[in-house]
Scaffold this active site. Structure first.
Site, PDB file in Angstrom:
ATOM      1  N   SER A 142       0.867  -1.186   0.000  1.00  0.00           N
ATOM      2  CA  SER A 142       0.000   0.000   0.000  1.00  0.00           C
ATOM      3  C   SER A 142       0.897   1.228   0.000  1.00  0.00           C
ATOM      4  O   SER A 142       2.089   1.134   0.348  1.00  0.00           O
ATOM      5  CB  SER A 142      -0.831  -0.017   1.287  1.00  0.00           C
ATOM      6  N   TYR A 155      -2.191  -1.246  10.486  1.00  0.00           N
ATOM      7  CA  TYR A 155      -2.150  -1.373   9.028  1.00  0.00           C
ATOM      8  C   TYR A 155      -0.814  -0.871   8.487  1.00  0.00           C
ATOM      9  O   TYR A 155      -0.161  -1.537   7.667  1.00  0.00           O
ATOM     10  CB  TYR A 155      -3.323  -0.576   8.440  1.00  0.00           C
TER      11      TYR A 155
HETATM   12  P1  NAD Z   1     -11.534  -6.073  -0.001  1.00  0.00           P
HETATM   13  O1  NAD Z   1     -12.118  -5.961   1.364  1.00  0.00           O
HETATM   14  O2  NAD Z   1     -12.346  -5.721  -1.202  1.00  0.00           O
HETATM   15  O3  NAD Z   1     -10.950  -7.530  -0.244  1.00  0.00           O
HETATM   16  C1  NAD Z   1     -10.220  -8.210   0.722  1.00  0.00           C
HETATM   17  C2  NAD Z   1     -10.184  -9.673   0.362  1.00  0.00           C
HETATM   18  O4  NAD Z   1      -9.491 -10.354   1.411  1.00  0.00           O
HETATM   19  C3  NAD Z   1     -11.574 -10.308   0.278  1.00  0.00           C
HETATM   20  O5  NAD Z   1     -11.568 -11.300  -0.716  1.00  0.00           O
HETATM   21  C4  NAD Z   1     -11.742 -10.931   1.658  1.00  0.00           C
HETATM   22  O6  NAD Z   1     -12.665 -12.012   1.676  1.00  0.00           O
HETATM   23  C5  NAD Z   1     -10.323 -11.388   1.901  1.00  0.00           C
HETATM   24  N1  NAD Z   1     -10.024 -11.639   3.295  1.00  0.00           N
HETATM   25  C6  NAD Z   1     -10.194 -10.818   4.373  1.00  0.00           C
HETATM   26  N2  NAD Z   1      -9.816 -11.443   5.501  1.00  0.00           N
HETATM   27  C7  NAD Z   1      -9.386 -12.672   5.126  1.00  0.00           C
HETATM   28  C8  NAD Z   1      -8.876 -13.791   5.828  1.00  0.00           C
HETATM   29  N3  NAD Z   1      -8.733 -13.792   7.149  1.00  0.00           N
HETATM   30  N4  NAD Z   1      -8.554 -14.898   5.121  1.00  0.00           N
HETATM   31  C9  NAD Z   1      -8.722 -14.943   3.780  1.00  0.00           C
HETATM   32  N5  NAD Z   1      -9.194 -13.918   3.066  1.00  0.00           N
HETATM   33  C10 NAD Z   1      -9.522 -12.804   3.738  1.00  0.00           C
HETATM   34  O7  NAD Z   1     -10.197  -5.187   0.076  1.00  0.00           O
HETATM   35  P2  NAD Z   1      -9.223  -4.615  -1.046  1.00  0.00           P
HETATM   36  O8  NAD Z   1      -9.308  -3.137  -0.972  1.00  0.00           O
HETATM   37  O9  NAD Z   1      -9.403  -5.295  -2.337  1.00  0.00           O
HETATM   38  O10 NAD Z   1      -7.833  -5.015  -0.393  1.00  0.00           O
HETATM   39  C11 NAD Z   1      -6.963  -5.990  -0.928  1.00  0.00           C
HETATM   40  C12 NAD Z   1      -5.545  -5.675  -0.513  1.00  0.00           C
HETATM   41  O11 NAD Z   1      -5.176  -4.403  -1.063  1.00  0.00           O
HETATM   42  C13 NAD Z   1      -5.350  -5.552   0.991  1.00  0.00           C
HETATM   43  O12 NAD Z   1      -4.108  -6.126   1.368  1.00  0.00           O
HETATM   44  C14 NAD Z   1      -5.325  -4.051   1.209  1.00  0.00           C
HETATM   45  O13 NAD Z   1      -4.610  -3.692   2.351  1.00  0.00           O
HETATM   46  C15 NAD Z   1      -4.643  -3.597  -0.054  1.00  0.00           C
HETATM   47  N6  NAD Z   1      -4.845  -2.185  -0.389  1.00  0.00           N
HETATM   48  C16 NAD Z   1      -6.087  -1.696  -0.611  1.00  0.00           C
HETATM   49  C17 NAD Z   1      -6.223  -0.353  -0.956  1.00  0.00           C
HETATM   50  C18 NAD Z   1      -7.553   0.267  -1.240  1.00  0.00           C
HETATM   51  O14 NAD Z   1      -7.609   1.501  -1.364  1.00  0.00           O
HETATM   52  N7  NAD Z   1      -8.617  -0.489  -1.366  1.00  0.00           N
HETATM   53  C19 NAD Z   1      -5.100   0.472  -1.032  1.00  0.00           C
HETATM   54  C20 NAD Z   1      -3.855  -0.075  -0.788  1.00  0.00           C
HETATM   55  C21 NAD Z   1      -3.735  -1.414  -0.480  1.00  0.00           C
END
Ligand code: NAD
Length: 260
Positions: A142, A155
């Site tokens: 991130s 985080y």
């Molecule tokens: P999201 O909530 O849409 O998806 C998260 C996914 O992880 C889902 O499929 C969920 O079921 C799964 N998950 C959660 N807990 C879990 C567990 N204990 N075991 C297995 N699966 C689990 O979130 P996202 O925004 O797509 O995030 C995905 C990654 O991207 C994360 O690591 C997040 O930190 C990172 N990220 C997101 C953003 C953003 O702005 N959305 C920015 C930077 C980084």
């Protein structure tokens, strides 16, 4: 039909039932990679979307905070497809609170899912990658892997941690065909971020649109959300021959967030 660049490869994307993980899984499937999906919530929808690209799909519901379940996930992936060639450590959660009121169990869960799970999948995938002299480890970190924000101590710690982990693994594999890199998105409008938009709208009496614009305005100079598709295409690049010597980077896709 034109040849697809990842035909015959297998990609495991953790947390791929939603958001960024699903976007990356779809981009890799479009290039012909068989996909191991993981995550909670609706499974049939994501499975069908991936299978529509004419690839094989395995779903495993491992809770990425549980090492024994991760071991089972890796075993089943190898039993089904031979080995995992492309490992995308993406599963992640967020919690927002000042450090003195941060729930201890939330801290533990964030570190376990966002950081420690990548150690387990990587250590288990590595022997077969090294034996094949080809592999790609892509950690979804991130902008918070590079800079901090208030109220996100767990985080930010987990994401800084995964950037460091990415670099160590890149050095250990530097003379091999295995690479390890991190992708550092800024705001992406997934369910994880929509929750933060909703909380902001409720706290400030704003509309959804106002809350989204304020969120972007504070951090992301482009004033545009990064999309799961853009991140998926970066993953495809890292898997291509042009990515052979890209090692240990933390690649921002953050609309200028960390350029400030
Ligand atoms: P999201 O909530 O849409 O998806 C998260 C996914 O992880 C889902 O499929 C969920 O079921 C799964 N998950 C959660 N807990 C879990 C567990 N204990 N075991 C297995 N699966 C689990 O979130 P996202 O925004 O797509 O995030 C995905 C990654 O991207 C994360 O690591 C997040 O930190 C990172 N990220 C997101 C953003 C953003 O702005 N959305 C920015 C930077 C980084």
């Amino acid at each position: 039909m034109t040849a697809r660049s990842l035909q015959g490869k297998t990609a495991l994307v953790t947390g791929s039932t939603s958001g960024i993980g699903l976007g990356i899984a779809l981009s890799l499937a479009r290039q012909g990679a068989n996909i191991v999906l993981n995550g909670f919530g609706d499974v049939e929808g994501p499975k069908a979307e991936v299978a529509a690209h004419g690839v094989k799909v395995l779903y495993h519901g491992a809770d990425m905070s549980k090492p024994a379940e991760i071991e089972d996930l890796m075993k089943q992936a190898a039993a089904t497809f031979g080995r995992v060639d492309i490992l995308v450590n993406n599963a992640g959660i967020q919690h927002v609170a000042n450090v003195e009121s941060f729930p201890v169990e939330k801290w533990d869960a964030i570190i376990a899912i966002n950081l420690t799970s990548a150690f387990h999948t990587t250590r288990l995938a590595m022997p077969a990658m090294k034996a094949a002299n080809w592999g790609r480890i892509i950690n979804v970190a991130s902008a918070h892997g590079l800079v901090a924000s208030a109220q996100k101590s767990a985080y930010v710690a987990s994401k800084h941690g995964i950037v460091g982990f990415t670099k160590s693994v890149a050095l250990e594999t530097a003379t091999t065909g295995v690479t390890s890199n991190a992708i550092c998105p800024g705001w992406v409008l997934t369910p994880l971020v929509q929750k933060q938009v909703d909380a902001r709208a409720a706290a400030n009496g704003q509309t959804n649109e106002e809350a989204k614009n304020e969120l972007l305005g504070e951090k992301q100079p482009s004033l545009q959300f990064t999309t799961p598709e853009e991140l998926g295409e970066l993953a495809v690049f890292l898997c291509s021959p042009a990515g052979n010597n890209v090692r240990g980077v933390a690649w921002q896709v953050d609309g200028g967030w960390t350029a400030q």
